[in-house]
Design a protein around this motif. Structure first.
Motif, short mmCIF file in Angstrom:
data_model
loop_
_atom_site.label_atom_id
_atom_site.label_comp_id
_atom_site.label_asym_id
_atom_site.label_seq_id
_atom_site.Cartn_x
_atom_site.Cartn_y
_atom_site.Cartn_z
N GLU A 117 11.30 4.19 -15.54
CA GLU A 117 12.73 4.38 -15.76
C GLU A 117 13.57 3.85 -14.59
OE1 GLU A 117 14.69 5.89 -18.41
OE2 GLU A 117 12.86 5.14 -19.35
N ILE A 118 13.13 4.13 -13.37
CA ILE A 118 13.91 3.70 -12.20
C ILE A 118 13.76 2.20 -11.97
CG2 ILE A 118 14.27 4.01 -9.73
CD1 ILE A 118 13.40 6.89 -10.08
N ILE A 119 12.59 1.67 -12.21
CA ILE A 119 12.40 0.22 -12.08
C ILE A 119 13.37 -0.53 -12.99
CG2 ILE A 119 10.78 -1.67 -12.54
CD1 ILE A 119 8.53 0.28 -11.60
N LYS A 120 13.58 -0.03 -14.20
CA LYS A 120 14.53 -0.66 -15.12
C LYS A 120 15.92 -0.73 -14.52
CE LYS A 120 12.27 0.78 -19.44
NZ LYS A 120 12.41 1.68 -20.63
N GLU A 121 16.34 0.35 -13.85
CA GLU A 121 17.67 0.38 -13.24
C GLU A 121 17.77 -0.60 -12.08
OE1 GLU A 121 20.22 2.10 -14.54
OE2 GLU A 121 18.79 2.61 -16.12
N ILE A 122 16.75 -0.66 -11.25
CA ILE A 122 16.75 -1.58 -10.12
C ILE A 122 16.78 -3.03 -10.58
CG2 ILE A 122 15.38 -2.44 -8.17
CD1 ILE A 122 14.43 0.46 -7.75
N ARG A 123 15.95 -3.34 -11.56
CA ARG A 123 15.81 -4.73 -11.99
C ARG A 123 17.02 -5.26 -12.77
NH1 ARG A 123 12.71 -5.84 -8.10
NH2 ARG A 123 10.44 -5.76 -8.40
N LYS A 124 17.96 -4.38 -13.12
CA LYS A 124 19.21 -4.86 -13.69
C LYS A 124 19.96 -5.73 -12.68
CE LYS A 124 19.95 -0.95 -16.84
NZ LYS A 124 20.79 0.26 -17.09
N PHE A 125 19.75 -5.46 -11.41
CA PHE A 125 20.48 -6.17 -10.36
C PHE A 125 19.56 -6.91 -9.39
CE2 PHE A 125 23.07 -2.55 -11.68
CZ PHE A 125 24.25 -3.19 -12.01
N ASP A 126 18.42 -6.33 -9.09
CA ASP A 126 17.51 -6.89 -8.09
C ASP A 126 16.20 -7.27 -8.79
OD1 ASP A 126 15.76 -7.45 -6.00
OD2 ASP A 126 16.64 -5.93 -4.68
N LYS A 127 16.01 -8.56 -8.98
CA LYS A 127 14.86 -9.04 -9.75
C LYS A 127 13.61 -9.25 -8.90
CE LYS A 127 17.55 -9.46 -13.35
NZ LYS A 127 17.50 -8.47 -14.45
N ASN A 128 13.76 -9.24 -7.57
CA ASN A 128 12.67 -9.75 -6.73
C ASN A 128 12.09 -8.79 -5.70
OD1 ASN A 128 12.80 -12.47 -7.80
ND2 ASN A 128 14.74 -12.67 -6.71
N ASN A 129 12.92 -7.94 -5.10
CA ASN A 129 12.43 -7.15 -3.97
C ASN A 129 11.32 -6.18 -4.37
OD1 ASN A 129 13.86 -8.21 -1.74
ND2 ASN A 129 15.71 -7.14 -2.39
N ILE A 130 10.48 -5.86 -3.39
CA ILE A 130 9.30 -5.02 -3.60
C ILE A 130 9.72 -3.59 -3.95
CG2 ILE A 130 7.19 -4.11 -2.56
CD1 ILE A 130 7.20 -7.16 -2.89
N ILE A 131 9.00 -3.00 -4.90
CA ILE A 131 9.19 -1.60 -5.27
C ILE A 131 7.86 -0.88 -5.06
CG2 ILE A 131 9.69 0.00 -7.16
CD1 ILE A 131 11.44 -2.20 -8.40
N VAL A 132 7.91 0.26 -4.35
CA VAL A 132 6.71 1.03 -4.05
C VAL A 132 6.76 2.35 -4.82
CG1 VAL A 132 5.22 1.96 -2.24
CG2 VAL A 132 6.72 0.02 -1.74
N CYS A 133 5.68 2.65 -5.53
CA CYS A 133 5.64 3.81 -6.42
C CYS A 133 4.71 4.89 -5.88
CB CYS A 133 5.16 3.38 -7.80
SG CYS A 133 6.25 2.16 -8.60
N GLY A 134 5.23 6.13 -5.81
CA GLY A 134 4.43 7.24 -5.34
C GLY A 134 3.30 7.59 -6.29
N THR A 135 2.22 8.12 -5.75
CA THR A 135 1.02 8.44 -6.53
C THR A 135 0.73 9.95 -6.44
OG1 THR A 135 -0.37 7.87 -4.62
CG2 THR A 135 0.05 6.14 -6.25
#
Length: 322
Positions: free
Chosen positions: A174-192
């Motif tokens: 869900e959050i990746i969708k919000e980020i990628r609306k504006f930022d197509k490239n920067n790294i996203i790190v997901c908690g485990t």
């Protein structure tokens, strides 16, 4: 020579000096980062390993959320990445959203000026209960900073014992969708799951998006060979890992400093080119704090202000390649 001319020449010299520093900065040298397989690459497709420091919970150590701190860490400690740990619960963002957000933005702005990479950390243990707030924050941040290759988004600091498939993967998606609306490239790190230790569970069902990494946290006095083997299993399954937080102590952040155990972790992370941030730039009276009590941002470069852990980590940062 008139005072105006002298002032003008001094301004030129200062600008030239800042420009020279910027030209040699980590971001200037490496540019837009990306992930291929399990490796972090720079814009020239060269493997890069980020090494730096995490700030403490923003609501409890606000004195370090400023340009002076980040500048001293770059110039004296040799970091190429800094982590802004925005506290969510415990009188943090949920109670004072604008105040805590502005602290993080000050760190981001400083990192951009200094040419450092910066991790924007949603420092939460129950983020699935704060999904709407997280979505709004990351959407706003992505919109504000999308054109800067400095930014790394960390969506969930340390989940508790919750399901990867049923809770965490849907939250991250869900959050990746919000980020990628504006930022197509920067790294996203997901908690485990399990305080960002169960990376093997994420490896069985990874997120099908580009430039996604997964969080591994450890404390050298508590987590040793068993967690290394779990991480190695995930890496061999193809999972890119980023150690956004680790401590030289026991998991409670206190006790002794386990230098030998920490060195084993350094060897492991170097073997797999895993990037890392040490916990933490703080003057709290506990062993994992890098600074002694009552230290100020101006003291970061002073040996007498370093804790045992801080002195050890600074040595690693200033004597190893990154």
């Amino acid at each position: 020579m008139t005072k105006k001319i002298i002032f003008f020449l001094c301004a030129i010299l200062i600008f030239s000096s800042l420009q020279a520093q910027q030209d040699q900065s980590p971001v200037k040298l490496n540019g837009q980062l990306k992930i291929e397989g399990t490796r972090l690459l720079n814009e020239k497709d060269v493997v890069i390993q980020l090494k730096g420091m995490s700030l403490f919970w923003s609501q409890w150590q606000p004195q370090y959320y400023n340009y002076e701190t980040i500048k001293n860490l770059k110039e004296d400690w040799g970091i190429n990445v800094v982590r802004a740990a925005m506290g969510i619960e415990h009188e943090g963002f949920l109670k004072n959203p604008e105040q805590e957000k502005q602290k993080v933005y000050r760190v981001i702005d400083a990192a951009i000026v200094l040419g450092l990479y910066v991790i924007v950390d949603w420092h939460d243990h129950n983020a699935e209960n704060h999904l709407d707030e997280a979505k709004r924050f990351f959407k706003e941040t992505a919109k504000k900073y999308a054109n800067h290759p400095n930014i790394i988004y960390e969506l969930y600091n340390e989940p508790l014992d919750v399901s990867w498939n049923e809770v965490l993967k849907p939250y991250h998606t869900e959050i990746i969708k919000e980020i990628r609306k504006f930022d197509k490239n920067n790294i996203i790190v997901c908690g485990t799951p399990n305080w960002s230790q169960d990376v093997d569970l994420a490896a069985k069902n990874p997120i099908k998006e580009d430039n996604i990494a997964y969080t591994l946290h450890f404390y050298a006095g508590t987590h040793q060979k068993e967690l290394m083997l779990k991480a190695e299993k995930a890496i061999k399954a193809g999972l890119p890992i980023f150690v956004t937080e680790f401590g030289t102590t026991e998991a409670n952040g206190d006790g002794k400093v386990y230098k030998e155990n920490t060195q084993k972790w350094f060897d492991f992370m170097d073997r797999y080119n895993i990037s890392w941030c040490n916990w933490s730039i703080a003057d709290k009276d506990e062993a994992s704090a890098a600074l002694k009590p009552n230290s100020l941002p101006k003291d970061i470069g002073k040996k007498e202000s370093w804790s045992e852990s801080g002195a050890f980590i600074r040595t690693i940062l200033t004597t190893t390649d990154h």
